[in-house]
Write an enzyme that holds these catalytic residues in place. Structure first.
Site, mmCIF file in Angstrom:
data_model
loop_
_atom_site.group_PDB
_atom_site.id
_atom_site.type_symbol
_atom_site.label_atom_id
_atom_site.label_comp_id
_atom_site.label_asym_id
_atom_site.label_seq_id
_atom_site.Cartn_x
_atom_site.Cartn_y
_atom_site.Cartn_z
ATOM 1 N N HIS A 196 0.843 -1.208 0.000
ATOM 2 C CA HIS A 196 0.000 0.000 0.000
ATOM 3 C C HIS A 196 0.875 1.253 0.000
ATOM 4 O O HIS A 196 1.202 1.823 1.038
ATOM 5 C CB HIS A 196 -0.916 -0.014 1.236
ATOM 6 C CG HIS A 196 -2.098 0.886 1.096
ATOM 7 N ND1 HIS A 196 -3.349 0.532 1.539
ATOM 8 C CD2 HIS A 196 -2.232 2.121 0.573
ATOM 9 C CE1 HIS A 196 -4.205 1.518 1.284
ATOM 10 N NE2 HIS A 196 -3.540 2.496 0.705
ATOM 11 N N HIS A 233 1.513 5.033 -2.090
ATOM 12 C CA HIS A 233 1.070 6.022 -3.078
ATOM 13 C C HIS A 233 2.315 6.660 -3.691
ATOM 14 O O HIS A 233 3.073 7.322 -2.999
ATOM 15 C CB HIS A 233 0.199 7.096 -2.409
ATOM 16 C CG HIS A 233 -1.075 6.535 -1.825
ATOM 17 N ND1 HIS A 233 -2.232 6.404 -2.550
ATOM 18 C CD2 HIS A 233 -1.356 6.036 -0.600
ATOM 19 C CE1 HIS A 233 -3.192 5.874 -1.796
ATOM 20 N NE2 HIS A 233 -2.678 5.638 -0.600
ATOM 21 N N LEU A 234 2.508 6.430 -4.996
ATOM 22 C CA LEU A 234 3.692 6.989 -5.656
ATOM 23 C C LEU A 234 3.369 8.232 -6.490
ATOM 24 O O LEU A 234 4.264 8.880 -7.003
ATOM 25 C CB LEU A 234 4.381 5.920 -6.517
ATOM 26 C CG LEU A 234 5.042 4.775 -5.730
ATOM 27 C CD1 LEU A 234 5.696 3.771 -6.681
ATOM 28 C CD2 LEU A 234 6.087 5.295 -4.751
ATOM 29 N N ARG A 235 2.080 8.512 -6.651
ATOM 30 C CA ARG A 235 1.596 9.795 -7.226
ATOM 31 C C ARG A 235 1.862 10.031 -8.705
ATOM 32 O O ARG A 235 1.456 11.069 -9.224
ATOM 33 C CB ARG A 235 2.168 10.982 -6.440
ATOM 34 C CG ARG A 235 1.951 10.948 -4.941
ATOM 35 C CD ARG A 235 0.503 10.968 -4.566
ATOM 36 N NE ARG A 235 0.326 11.173 -3.122
ATOM 37 C CZ ARG A 235 -0.739 10.783 -2.443
ATOM 38 N NH1 ARG A 235 -1.732 10.148 -3.066
ATOM 39 N NH2 ARG A 235 -0.840 10.998 -1.162
ATOM 40 N N HIS A 248 -10.551 -0.146 0.798
ATOM 41 C CA HIS A 248 -10.349 0.904 1.804
ATOM 42 C C HIS A 248 -11.740 1.140 2.391
ATOM 43 O O HIS A 248 -12.569 1.820 1.782
ATOM 44 C CB HIS A 248 -9.781 2.144 1.111
ATOM 45 C CG HIS A 248 -9.933 3.442 1.843
ATOM 46 N ND1 HIS A 248 -8.867 4.232 2.172
ATOM 47 C CD2 HIS A 248 -11.019 4.095 2.294
ATOM 48 C CE1 HIS A 248 -9.297 5.327 2.790
ATOM 49 N NE2 HIS A 248 -10.601 5.265 2.882
ATOM 50 N N HIS A 272 -5.450 -1.078 5.540
ATOM 51 C CA HIS A 272 -5.292 -0.249 6.756
ATOM 52 C C HIS A 272 -6.447 -0.316 7.762
ATOM 53 O O HIS A 272 -7.135 0.683 7.983
ATOM 54 C CB HIS A 272 -4.992 1.205 6.387
ATOM 55 C CG HIS A 272 -5.803 1.791 5.261
ATOM 56 N ND1 HIS A 272 -7.164 1.730 5.231
ATOM 57 C CD2 HIS A 272 -5.421 2.459 4.144
ATOM 58 C CE1 HIS A 272 -7.596 2.329 4.138
ATOM 59 N NE2 HIS A 272 -6.550 2.776 3.455
ATOM 60 N N ASN A 295 -6.094 8.944 6.862
ATOM 61 C CA ASN A 295 -7.376 8.299 6.613
ATOM 62 C C ASN A 295 -7.137 6.829 6.307
ATOM 63 O O ASN A 295 -6.445 6.526 5.342
ATOM 64 C CB ASN A 295 -8.068 8.979 5.424
ATOM 65 C CG ASN A 295 -9.458 8.440 5.202
ATOM 66 O OD1 ASN A 295 -9.975 7.694 6.028
ATOM 67 N ND2 ASN A 295 -10.056 8.792 4.086
ATOM 68 N N ASP A 303 0.954 2.555 3.726
ATOM 69 C CA ASP A 303 0.061 3.620 3.240
ATOM 70 C C ASP A 303 0.853 4.923 3.054
ATOM 71 O O ASP A 303 0.349 6.019 3.331
ATOM 72 C CB ASP A 303 -1.149 3.850 4.152
ATOM 73 C CG ASP A 303 -2.285 4.600 3.437
ATOM 74 O OD1 ASP A 303 -2.151 4.851 2.230
ATOM 75 O OD2 ASP A 303 -3.284 4.940 4.086
ATOM 76 N N GLY A 361 -2.802 11.871 5.068
ATOM 77 C CA GLY A 361 -1.692 11.054 4.571
ATOM 78 C C GLY A 361 -0.402 11.266 5.338
ATOM 79 O O GLY A 361 -0.133 12.354 5.861
HETATM 80 O O1 DOR Z 1 -4.295 9.009 4.441
HETATM 81 C C1 DOR Z 1 -4.553 8.637 3.313
HETATM 82 N N1 DOR Z 1 -3.996 9.197 2.213
HETATM 83 N N2 DOR Z 1 -5.452 7.671 3.146
HETATM 84 C C2 DOR Z 1 -5.903 7.295 1.940
HETATM 85 O O2 DOR Z 1 -6.684 6.398 1.871
HETATM 86 C C3 DOR Z 1 -5.466 7.992 0.725
HETATM 87 C C4 DOR Z 1 -4.149 8.589 0.934
HETATM 88 C C5 DOR Z 1 -3.759 9.549 -0.157
HETATM 89 O O3 DOR Z 1 -3.917 9.214 -1.326
HETATM 90 O O4 DOR Z 1 -3.222 10.598 0.168
HETATM 91 ZN ZN ZN Z 2 -6.761 4.017 1.799
#
Ligand code: DOR
Ligand code: ZN
Length: 436
Positions: free
Chosen positions: A68, A70-72, A187, A240, A286, A313, A332
């Site tokens: 999990h 996030h590489l954006r 999620h 998560h 989140n 995450d 995040g």
């Molecule tokens: O904290 C979080 N950030 N929870 C998520 O589910 C998405 C993530 C985000 O993409 O920034």
């Molecule tokens: Zn999530």
């Protein structure tokens, strides 16, 4: 060839947690043995130069697999891109990353899956495996072409962050997941219950005067998805998990034989809602941080196997975004480079979790569930490996981070216990926390 001498090897796939010697050659683990003589090593080297590493007081284990992250990229490269995220990964001990699908545009077709894969290969650090969305545009209504995206290299499917609210769509997704054999990652968040909440609803949110997200916003959807997984026989992976009630629901479903796995984030194991200050936007996540009782239930759930995996995450955001007032900052946490050290310091050293369990939950368990290589140091396995030094300390400073983002609660803190050498397919990619 690499010769790691007298290192404490943790390899749950072989039930090893003992001093060993490890040989790496031609990208694979050649040997893991209790003893090894110089002659034996030289004969196995077959003329190749041997790099000897003194492993005393250190641990070697399979590279961590983060399911999990996030590489954006594409679309939000000001927060992170695949290259910076891959470098952050190997600084943190991760050799495989499942890249979350909520990019701009979201990864909802084969061409985008192939793009992420290619960018990962071009970066050349951790293995980057794209997660595809479940629905087109993450709109929650029309399913993507999962089989086609699998053929393009997708490793799982998720509308993370935009949980599918329509139960029939989720049911169909689980039905189709049987064709790909991949889990649907959920999620769990009921949007109506969560509303405009900013942190977990409870005493702490009341004291801070911030709108709360009730724990039921998560557990209502956990219950729904478990029922649908049971009905369809599809594979479900719960992202998560953050509340005691969710752990209990998963416990019951597993007892009934539902095909479900679950992950927990280090920050939910370490922090709780009472520790959030009004300026601590790094802890605005989140799902939100739960109560102390939730934290205890999560640690216990991970210890006894109800929760299968740890995942970061990793959610990088720009400094400008996180500098906004709490209510306006995005959710995040930046985690790849500090997660293992944090778990070591806050959970393993105080005796809450064994390092063996942590490694199992962060390498073997994800490899098995998502059908990926890695998670083992069996001879012949690809040499994705970490050397961890419990005494290596580092001040977490912005300039040292490989990630573009700075939204970590550990900024300015001295942390101890880090991966000091990381190999991906037998190639050294990080030494003493410097990416090579
Ligand atoms: O904290 C979080 N950030 N929870 C998520 O589910 C998405 C993530 C985000 O993409 O920034
Ligand atoms: Zn999530």
């Amino acid at each position: 060839m690499w010769w790691l001498k007298d290192v404490w090897v943790i390899d749950p796939s072989q039930k090893i947690s003992a001093p060993r010697h490890v040989l790496i050659k031609d990208g694979i683990v050649l040997d893991v043995s209790a003893s090894m003589t110089e002659e034996e090593v030289l004969s196995k080297a077959q003329g190749e130069a041997v790099e000897e590493i003194d492993g005393k007081g250190k641990f070697a284990f399979p590279g961590l697999i983060d399911v999990h992250t996030h590489l954006r990229e594409p679309g939000q490269e000001d927060k992170e891109d695949i290259l910076s995220g891959s470098r952050a990964a190997v600084r943190g001990g991760f050799t495989t990353i499942l890249a979350m699908a909520n990019t701009l545009p979201p990864i909802d077709n084969r061409a985008l899956v192939e793009f992420v894969r290619r960018q990962g290969e071009r970066a050349g650090y951790a293995h980057i495996l794209p997660i595809g969305t479940v629905t087109k545009g993450m709109q929650g209504s029309e399913l993507v072409e999962m089989a086609d995206m699998k053929a393009g290299g997708a490793a799982a499917f998720s509308d993370d962050g935009k949980n599918i609210q329509n139960a029939e769509v989720m049911r169909l997704a689980l039905e189709y997941a049987k064709i790909t054999g991949f889990p649907i990652i959920s999620h769990c968040e009921d949007k109506n219950l969560a509303g405009e909440g900013l942190m977990r609803r409870g005493v702490a949110s009341g004291r801070m005067g911030l709108k709360g997200i009730p724990a039921s916003a998560e557990s209502v959807i956990v219950a729904r998805d478990l029922i649908l997984a049971e009905e369809t026989g599809g594979k479900l992976h719960l992202a998560h998990i953050s509340s005691a009630e969710s752990v209990e629901l998963i416990r019951r479903a597993k007892a009934k034989g539902v095909d479900v796995t679950a992950e927990v984030n280090p920050h939910h194991l370490i922090f709780c809602d009472e520790e959030i200050g009004i300026t601590d936007t790094a802890l605005k996540v989140n799902p939100p941080l739960g109560s102390q009782a939730d934290r205890e239930a999560l640690i216990e759930g991970l210890r006894d196997g109800i929760i299968d995996m740890i995942a970061t995450d990793h959610a990088p955001h720009t400094q400008a975004e996180k500098a906004r007032p709490f209510a306006e900052a995005p959710f995040g946490i930046n985690a790849l480079e500090t997660a293992l050290s944090a778990v070591w310091q806050y959970l393993v050293l105080p005796g809450r979790l064994s390092l063996d369990r942590v490694i199992e939950a962060w390498s073997l368990s994800p490899a098995r569930r998502f059908g990926q290589q890695g998670g083992t140091l069996k001879p012949g396995a690809v040499a994705d490996m970490v050397l961890f030094d419990p005494d290596f300390s580092e001040v977490i400073e912005p300039a040292k981070l490989a990630s573009k983002a700075r939204n970590t609660p550990f900024l300015g803190k001295t942390m101890e216990g880090f991966p000091v050498m990381v190999w991906v397919e037998g190639r050294l990619v990080q030494r003493d926390r410097t990416v090579i």
